[in-house]
Design a protein around this motif. Structure first.
Motif, PDB file in Angstrom:
ATOM      1  N   SER A   1       0.826  -1.198   0.000  1.00 21.96           N
ATOM      2  CA  SER A   1       0.000   0.000   0.000  1.00 21.96           C
ATOM      3  C   SER A   1       0.870   1.262   0.000  1.00 21.96           C
ATOM      4  O   SER A   1       1.637   1.480   0.936  1.00 21.96           O
ATOM      5  N   ILE A   2       0.735   2.056  -1.071  1.00 27.36           N
ATOM      6  CA  ILE A   2       1.588   3.253  -1.202  1.00 27.36           C
ATOM      7  C   ILE A   2       1.266   4.249  -0.100  1.00 27.36           C
ATOM      8  O   ILE A   2       2.145   4.718   0.621  1.00 27.36           O
ATOM      9  N   TRP A   3      -0.020   4.544   0.046  1.00 23.49           N
ATOM     10  CA  TRP A   3      -0.375   5.623   0.984  1.00 23.49           C
ATOM     11  C   TRP A   3      -0.096   5.237   2.423  1.00 23.49           C
ATOM     12  O   TRP A   3       0.227   6.082   3.242  1.00 23.49           O
ATOM     13  N   GLU A   4      -0.177   3.926   2.716  1.00 21.65           N
ATOM     14  CA  GLU A   4       0.050   3.540   4.108  1.00 21.65           C
ATOM     15  C   GLU A   4       1.533   3.643   4.469  1.00 21.65           C
ATOM     16  O   GLU A   4       1.874   3.988   5.594  1.00 21.65           O
ATOM     17  N   ILE A   5       2.400   3.350   3.489  1.00 19.43           N
ATOM     18  CA  ILE A   5       3.844   3.526   3.735  1.00 19.43           C
ATOM     19  C   ILE A   5       4.137   5.018   3.916  1.00 19.43           C
ATOM     20  O   ILE A   5       4.848   5.424   4.839  1.00 19.43           O
ATOM     21  N   GLU A   6       3.527   5.829   3.034  1.00 19.62           N
ATOM     22  CA  GLU A   6       3.762   7.276   3.131  1.00 19.62           C
ATOM     23  C   GLU A   6       3.225   7.817   4.451  1.00 19.62           C
ATOM     24  O   GLU A   6       3.853   8.655   5.090  1.00 19.62           O
ATOM     25  N   GLU A   7       2.076   7.305   4.845  1.00 18.85           N
ATOM     26  CA  GLU A   7       1.494   7.736   6.106  1.00 18.85           C
ATOM     27  C   GLU A   7       2.423   7.373   7.267  1.00 18.85           C
ATOM     28  O   GLU A   7       2.621   8.161   8.197  1.00 18.85           O
TER      29      GLU A   7
END
Lengths: 456, 228
Positions: free
Chosen positions: A415-421
């Motif tokens: 998950s891209i956004w979860e890593i960024e988060e």
């Protein structure tokens, strides 16, 4: 705006595996598709001629299909349950794992449920379970809990893909038709984030009891009869523990494959395998405890019918399967996962593969020996699966891998956004960790000393 | 409502298997070839159970004809997901062939191995296919079947009694196995009727039920052999 240079590190690493497909991928997919097609032919063959084309007979009325059903439903506990627990406990290291785990659940639970349908003598009357339901039947409880679990898991898989769909919608103009509708107009406002996080949290809380219920009622299909070594009150928790055991093992194998296949070494680090390996070690011990408890009570109970079933596993015709299961599920994982030096990526993958072989054999040695040794009458019939059953089993495994591969071409498997988060939230996480400790500055006394302590 | 039950006197039984043959013909029970039989797919609604105690040379074999035991608390009916097997008001554990989905849960739940599955489309050798019992439906492939205490005979007897405007008598309704038994080892009737033979015999000193400890409350009783 949409130039490659503007992409974040996560996007640069995680979007290409979705778009670029190697030759190896196509070869593998073609091979798997061939196996699935062959299995479909075997199913057609069975539909034409009836279940007589299997190796089943009296008294072994259930064989490979039901074994696979129990095994696959067990593996399905990988995703949703583990991911929900990691999310709820706010384990930060979960971030690259959750999606890779959740898709296992969705794919495998559908395949597991199909095994029951394949096993029916009259597939054409399948919907009688809806039109003529008989609520005292544990098989109907299965229908209810598995459909609930499947629906919930699809939703739970879908929710965290919404922000990623929005990213892909903006970065991949040619796939706008797909990601546009899927992203539900996500723009990343604070309100949307808050709503999404709450929805995911609510789903995580709901999914834990549902997942536990699923393998409990699967075990009750057996435990609610009065047959020797099936009628056991430990079966519910025993099956759930086994399910989580094989589930975590499945996640580790899947992670190792996508790590190599999608070149995600930077995301799936030895640390993740180490942590999951520790969880797997706990499950090894729990599984051993339950298995030991089950067999030792049977042995001391000394009921002739139960002992006959048990001895057919310990020394009889099922001994090779039983002892292979024991070796795969106890000493080997214990050494590999218990010794830090062996708990590497290769080590955990070897342990996980063996555990899955062992857990399949466990399901087999729970279903078949009881049926082979009924109270009366005695039979001399041995169950050997036919080519149809073996083909359909191979087809199920091939289909699972194929669906998983297909999914990696639909969404980033991490998950891209979860890593960024997670990256953005490092400060917040540090504060949270600090809040676990007594208040006060580092090195100073933490507030007034409690009265009880001062007496000493 | 009557509670139909059966008492089988093992001291009279000669294990001639006339009951097995009569049942097979009466109920259109399909034939199986040797290959299918080796896989355990023999179809017999009543069969001879062999109990062998001890080992050679000091062994003792006893044979019991075993129909469906028509439990008062059947383990098979409660596990059926679609109500295709149930206890009808006569106390008979019945099968609804057109509703059965063929999951074989009931076959696995029955501790007596009574229930049978149609692995293939049933077939009969040429001349026999023309002599099927018209009162009994031929089961399709993929469903479970079992002894029904020749339920079709009960229906016929009820209709006849109603037509003749009289109550049913015990001799009006006898299953094929009980009717054909040469040494009269099988008695059949209403267990609740104090004047009936089965009522008397089911309370006999020699009477016992198969796996009575499981609490299934079978309505088929056996009378122990007196000895040689």
């Amino acid at each position: 705006m949409n130039r490659r240079e503007d992409w974040t590190y996560e996007e640069k690493a995680l979007i290409p595996p979705v778009v670029k497909t190697s030759r190896l991928f196509w070869f593998t997919a073609a091979g798997l598709a061939a196996i699935v097609l062959w299995a479909l032919y075997a199913w057609y063959y069975q539909l034409q001629r009836g279940l007589g084309v299997t190796g089943m007979g009296r008294p072994v009325y259930w064989g490979f299909y039901i074994t696979n059903f129990v095994f696959f439903i067990g593996v399905s506990h990988a995703g949703t349950l583990i991911s929900a627990i990691l999310r709820l406990t706010r384990a930060e290291w979960r971030r690259p794992i959750t999606r890779a785990a959740e898709i296992i659940t969705v794919a495998v639970i559908a395949i597991g449920a199909s095994n029951v349908i394949i096993d029916l003598g009259r597939e054409d009357r399948l919907f009688n379970v809806i039109f003529k339901p008989h609520l005292t039947s544990p098989l109907l409880w299965d229908v209810l809990s598995i459909t609930t679990y499947l629906t919930g898991s699809v939703l739970y898989l879908y929710l965290p893909t919404i922000p990623d769909s929005a990213i892909l919608r903006d970065k991949l103009p040619r796939r706008r038709w797909l990601y546009g509708p899927l992203s539900l107009g996500w723009t990343g406002t604070e309100r949307q984030k808050k709503l999404l996080n709450r929805a995911i949290a609510v789903m995580a809380v709901i999914m834990v009891p549902i997942a536990v219920s699923v393998h409990t009622v699967v075990s009750w299909v057996f435990a609610m009869t009065i047959q020797p070594m099936w009628h056991s009150s430990i079966f519910g928790p025993f099956f759930v523990v086994g399910a989580i055991y094989s589930g975590i093992a499945a996640i580790i194998v899947a992670m190792a494959i996508i790590r190599k296949g999608c070149h995600l070494e930077a995301f799936l680090k030895p640390l993740h395998f180490d942590y999951l390996g520790r969880l797997l070690l706990v499950m090894t011990l729990l599984w051993t405890y339950f298995t030991f408890a089950e067999y030792i009570t049977t042995y001391y109970g000394n009921s002739p019918d139960e002992i006959r079933v048990m001895m057919s596993k310990l020394t009889g015709p099922f001994a090779p399967y039983f002892w292979t299961m024991v070796i795969c599920c106890l000493p080997v994982p214990l050494v590999i996962l218990g010794v830090k030096r062996f708990r590497t990526i290769t080590g955990t993958v070897i342990a996980s593969l063996l555990i899955n072989v062992g857990m399949w054999l466990e399901r087999f040695t729970i279903v078949i020996p009881t049926l082979s040794n009924p109270r009366i009458p005695r039979y001399n019939v041995h169950y050997t699966p036919s080519w149809v059953e073996v083909s359909l089993m191979a087809g199920c495994f091939a289909l699972f891998i194929l669906v998983y591969m297909g999914f990696t071409k639909l969404f980033p498997i991490i998950s891209i956004w979860e890593i960024e988060e997670g990256r953005e939230g490092v400060q917040e996480t540090a504060e949270r960790l600090e809040s676990y400790l007594p208040e006060g500055e580092w090195g100073e006394a933490a507030g007034p000393v409690p009265a009880a302590a001062s007496i000493a | 409502m009557p509670r139909y039950g059966m008492v089988i006197d093992l001291d009279r039984c000669t294990a001639c298997q006339a009951c097995v043959v009569a049942c097979k013909v009466e109920n259109n029970v399909p034939f199986t070839d040797p290959e299918a039989a080796a896989k355990g797919r023999t179809m017999l609604w009543i069969e001879l159970l062999a109990d062998i105690e001890g080992s050679f040379p000091s062994l003792r074999a006893s044979l019991k004809p075993r129909p469906c035991l028509m439990c008062d608390d059947p383990p098979c009916t409660k596990v059926c997901p679609v109500n295709a097997t149930y206890q009808n008001p006569d106390g008979i554990v019945a099968q609804i062939y057109p509703r059965c989905i063929g999951c074989r849960y009931c076959t696995n739940a029955c501790p007596y191995g009574v229930k049978l599955f149609n692995w293939r489309k049933p077939e009969w050798p040429k001349p026999m296919a023309e002599g099927l019992d018209p009162d009994v439906s031929v089961r399709p492939k993929g469903v479970v079947e079992k002894c029904t205490f020749c339920h079709q005979r009960l229906q016929a007897a009820r209709e006849r009694a109603a037509w003749e405007r009289r109550p049913m008598r015990e001799e009006d309704y006898q299953p094929a196995c009980a009717e054909v038994c040469p040494p009269n080892a099988i008695s059949f009737g209403d267990l609740d009727d104090e004047k009936s033979e089965v009522h008397r015999l089911s309370r006999h000193d020699r009477a016992f039920r198969l796996l009575a400890e499981l609490g299934t409350k079978p309505k088929v009783y056996f009378l122990r052999e007196v000895g040689k």
